[in-house]
Design an enzyme around this catalytic site. Structure first.
Site, short mmCIF file in Angstrom:
data_model
loop_
_atom_site.label_atom_id
_atom_site.label_comp_id
_atom_site.label_asym_id
_atom_site.label_seq_id
_atom_site.Cartn_x
_atom_site.Cartn_y
_atom_site.Cartn_z
N GLU B 51 0.81 -1.22 0.00
CA GLU B 51 0.00 0.00 0.00
C GLU B 51 0.84 1.27 0.00
O GLU B 51 0.43 2.30 -0.53
CB GLU B 51 -0.96 0.01 1.19
CG GLU B 51 -2.08 -1.05 1.12
CD GLU B 51 -1.69 -2.37 1.73
OE1 GLU B 51 -0.47 -2.60 1.95
OE2 GLU B 51 -2.59 -3.19 1.99
N PHE B 113 -11.35 -6.75 14.47
CA PHE B 113 -10.31 -7.28 13.58
C PHE B 113 -9.93 -6.23 12.53
O PHE B 113 -10.79 -5.66 11.88
CB PHE B 113 -10.81 -8.55 12.88
CG PHE B 113 -9.79 -9.11 11.91
CD1 PHE B 113 -8.56 -9.58 12.37
CD2 PHE B 113 -10.05 -9.12 10.55
CE1 PHE B 113 -7.62 -10.07 11.49
CE2 PHE B 113 -9.11 -9.61 9.66
CZ PHE B 113 -7.88 -10.09 10.13
N GLN B 114 -8.65 -5.99 12.39
CA GLN B 114 -8.10 -5.00 11.46
C GLN B 114 -8.64 -3.59 11.67
O GLN B 114 -8.75 -2.81 10.74
CB GLN B 114 -8.29 -5.46 10.00
CG GLN B 114 -7.41 -6.66 9.66
CD GLN B 114 -7.26 -6.91 8.17
OE1 GLN B 114 -8.16 -6.64 7.39
NE2 GLN B 114 -6.11 -7.45 7.77
N LYS B 163 -17.28 0.08 6.78
CA LYS B 163 -17.73 -0.95 5.85
C LYS B 163 -19.24 -0.90 5.64
O LYS B 163 -19.74 -1.02 4.52
CB LYS B 163 -17.31 -2.33 6.37
CG LYS B 163 -17.55 -3.45 5.37
CD LYS B 163 -16.93 -4.77 5.82
CE LYS B 163 -17.08 -5.82 4.73
NZ LYS B 163 -16.46 -7.10 5.11
N MET B 479 24.75 7.76 0.37
CA MET B 479 24.71 9.07 1.03
C MET B 479 25.03 8.92 2.52
O MET B 479 25.73 9.76 3.10
CB MET B 479 23.36 9.73 0.82
CG MET B 479 23.30 11.18 1.27
SD MET B 479 24.50 12.24 0.41
CE MET B 479 23.47 12.94 -0.90
#
Lengths: 172, 580
Positions: B51, B113-114, B163, B479
């Site tokens: 993501e 959940f999540q 949702k 770097m």
């Protein structure tokens, strides 16, 4: 320690910002998050409803010795939920704070003295218990500070202060 | 018309002009993906492999096109994976709308959940964010998100949609207007004060003898590059650009001195240090640009124009601060000033510039079997004719890109500036290619940054994206190694980097590739990459310990730059630390 704080406050290095914000969940969080993220030092932040139930009003007191008040104002403006911000520090403004002070009373004879002190400051005794009294003080912070420093001799058990609220004088 | 919340999401995107969404499905965003099935003919969904890369690709899509980039993820880990990409968009002012699924509204706060508080997490790294728990507010909220993202100073906006909101239905009418009570795209200024300030700016320009313009990407965001060119040419004032301002004026323009700051050419920083007037436009005086603020441009008056009032007087005090879009400032300012040229000032800068050129690493005779990273950048520039769109990663190659590639247009270099996000190049190239499919797009990354976005090779392969990938491999986090060499006494701590065989790795994804170890091989490799239709990967094995110079070391002033050595360290050249 209390006295140190009082002295620090007596130094006129504060700026007072008044912000009108949308009365929505999480708005206080956004303002607080901004202060933390930008490392702005604030003395106090008071929030409450206004004449319009969809708008809340915040009075934010900035430590101007550490923080540029103009930058705070501009950053507050950027918050989507902030409707209006005004720095009222240099305007004719009424500023007030409310404090509740619980004083120890180990000797019943001292009740009279404490009552007298409260009267001299146009403050009120709002609770009397066997070994303590509670005083309600409203006014400018310096007045609250004075009451506190005098009552300190009796032994202060608890203090709560609302933080400054402010309103510009005259018509809008 | 009754639509589900999920359908309203796609309807709104189409109405807002979005054609491409970078995302990754999951539980709480399932209804939206189910609805997408019926919108596949109007919306291209690009399935990324992480993501974070959806957010970075959306950011790059905005930079390439000027259109709001859109990314999508599920709740919990999907949403938290967006965080780096959103922070990147926030610091570089990219208009991105991120849509995340959230657990059903009755479960919010229950540690379902999540479930994660993505609103709380992204509060400081978004311009604004919304949680939608009521389907009646969905269409309006999405329209507001797009408006906030693209207006004023652009930025990322996250919309977290429960949702059950996606599943419910409601009568849908497209939102035609957005009214946000507290939001002003630009902080309102009294008309008179703007006019007064323009007049003050005009007077400062009139009296300046050694003026310089500092140009940032605010010019690009205001779509004011043509107005800017007109202003520059009439005023006769030389221009230095920020990293993100590269290309707002073609780098071959005689008045464009090119990039300022930590790794800008010495003469550019000398010119800023020596200026008596700084005209800062759409830039924010980042610490990588100013060096030590105490000594920064101390002899200069400052005019600062920015669309964000909070940038004025933040780092550098302005004598005249103008809060406005450059689109509204440049034309009146241009007509106010006299046409001029600053012959002796430009001659002075030119003298400084000549000194720089004599130190150029490319002027040195190098052994045939050696390849330096700056040569890789210059080779890509030479072989492609310098017209390609380049997405860089972060680090040494990024700075060499600014030094050895001449950018001619405003959306030619896409790079992570403020956040310095390693792993940016490949997802950025994906975003840029979808935004500008007609462009030849190059992703240029180091071996470190590339290994942060390897999974996206699968996205490139699946979408058959014609992207050329250049890995500048010095077997170090270059770097960081450079800083350890210069500031930590060569104590190389965790910078030595083993890498897979990148050519074989690409082959595993069905992407052809080649390795180049000499300048000759490098030229041939770039030609082969261009001749191949489709993705192609080149691994350039370069000299390991080449440093990026010049350099303003942290805490130093503009005129205390560490200059380029006369020859590279690999050939025994020492550093020239004399400030000149």
């Amino acid at each position: 320690m209390l006295i140190d704080k009082i002295e620090a406050r007596a130094n006129p290095t504060t700026h007072t910002l008044v912000a009108l914000v949308e009365n929505k969940p999480g708005v206080l969080n956004r303002v607080a998050s901004l202060m933390r993220r930008r490392n702005f030092n604030i003395h106090s932040l008071a929030v409450g409803e206004t004449e319009d139930p969809s708008v809340s009003r915040m009075t934010i007191v900035i430590d101007a010795s550490k923080t540029n008040a103009a930058l705070v104002e501009r950053n507050l403006h950027k918050l989507v939920n902030v409707i209006e911000v005004q720095d009222v520090s240099n305007m004719p403004t009424v500023m007030r704070e409310l404090a509740l002070i619980k004083v120890s009373v180990d000797d019943a004879a001292k009740r009279g003295e404490i009552k007298q002190i409260a009267d001299m400051f146009q403050s009120r005794v709002v609770d009397v218990a066997k070994d303590s009294m509670m005083i309600e003080v409203a006014g400018e912070e310096t007045k609250v500070d004075s009451v506190l420093s005098i009552l300190a001799d009796y032994g202060i058990l608890e203090v709560v202060r609302t933080g400054r609220i402010a309103m510009a004088r005259g018509g809008k | 018309m009754k639509l589900t919340g999920a359908q309203i999401i796609w309807e709104t995107l189409i109405q807002q002009g979005s054609t491409t969404v970078f995302g990754y499905p999951g539980g709480a965003i399932l209804p939206a993906y189910d609805a997408l099935y019926d919108y596949n003919d109007r919306i291209k969904h690009v399935l990324v492999r992480h993501e974070e890369n959806a957010a970075l690709a959306a950011d790059s899509y905005f930079r390439a096109t000027g259109k709001v980039g859109v990314c999508m993820a599920t709740s919990g880990p999907g949403a938290t994976n967006l965080v780096t990409g959103l922070a990147n968009a926030m610091l570089d002012s990219s208009a991105v709308v991120a849509i995340t699924g959230q657990v059903a509204s009755h479960l919010v706060g229950s540690d379902a959940f999540q479930e994660t508080d993505i609103i709380g997490i992204t509060l400081p790294i978004t311009k604004h964010n919304f949680l939608v728990t009521d389907i009646n507010e969905l269409a309006q909220t999405l329209a507001e998100a797009f408006y906030i993202a693209r207006s004023g100073r652009p930025g990322p906006v996250l919309v977290d949609i429960c949702k059950d909101v996606q599943q419910k239905s409601v009568d849908y009418t497209p939102v035609t207007s957005v009214e946000l009570r507290g939001y002003k795209a630009i902080k309102p200024q009294p008309q008179k004060s703007v006019a007064d300030k323009l007049a003050q700016a005009g007077a400062l320009i009139e009296s300046a003898r050694k003026p310089i313009i500092l140009a940032g990407q605010g010019i690009k965001h205001a779509n004011a590059h043509d107005d800017f060119k007109a202003f520059v040419e009439k005023s006769g004032i030389p221009v230095a650009t920020t990293l993100l301002g590269i290309g707002v004026l073609s780098e071959d323009h005689p008045l464009n001195l090119r990039m300022m700051g930590m790794h800008g050419e010495a003469y550019v920083n000398q010119a800023i240090a020596g200026a008596d007037l700084i005209i800062a436009m759409g830039m924010r005086f980042d610490d990588r640009v100013t060096g030590n603020l105490k000594t920064y441009a101390k002899n200069a008056r400052v005019i600062h124009v920015d669309i964000d009032a909070a940038e004025i007087n933040k780092n550098v005090p302005a004598d005249v601060g103008i809060v406005a879009s450059l689109k509204d400032v440049l034309p009146p300012l241009t007509s106010m000033i006299e046409k001029r040229s600053y012959a002796s000032w430009l001659a002075q800068i030119s003298e400084w510039r000549g000194d720089t050129q004599s130190h150029d690493i490319l002027q040195v005779e190098l052994p045939q079997d050696m390849l330096l990273a700056p040569q890789v950048i210059r080779t890509i520039y030479d072989v492609t004719g310098g017209e390609v769109t380049v997405c860089t990663d972060v680090g040494q190659h990024q700075m060499w890109q600014t030094q050895y590639f001449q950018h001619k247009r405003r959306n030619q270099l896409i790079t992570s500036g403020g956040l310095g996000t390693m792993g940016f190049a490949l997802p950025a190239a994906i975003g840029a290619k979808f935004g500008r499919p007609q462009d030849e797009v190059w992703a240029i990354a180091g071996d470190g940054g590339f290994q942060m976005s390897i999974p996206e090779l699968a996205t490139v392969a699946q979408e058959e994206l014609d992207i050329k990938i250049a890995i500048v491999n010095n077997n170090y986090l270059g770097m960081v190694r450079q800083w350890q060499e210069l500031m930590h006494d060569r104590r190389y701590s965790s910078v030595n980097m083993w890498s897979p065989d990148f050519v074989k790795l690409a082959a595993a994804y069905g992407i052809p590739g080649i390795r180049a170890k000499t300048l000759q091989e490098a030229r041939e490799a770039v030609q082969m990459a261009r001749a191949h239709k489709g993705p192609y990967l080149i691994e350039f094995s370069v000299e390991q310990e080449t440093n990026v110079f010049p350099m303003i070391q942290p805490g130093k002033s503009l005129d205390e730059m560490t200059r380029r050595p006369i020859q590279p360290a690999a050939l025994g050249g020492g550093m020239d630390t004399v400030a000149r």
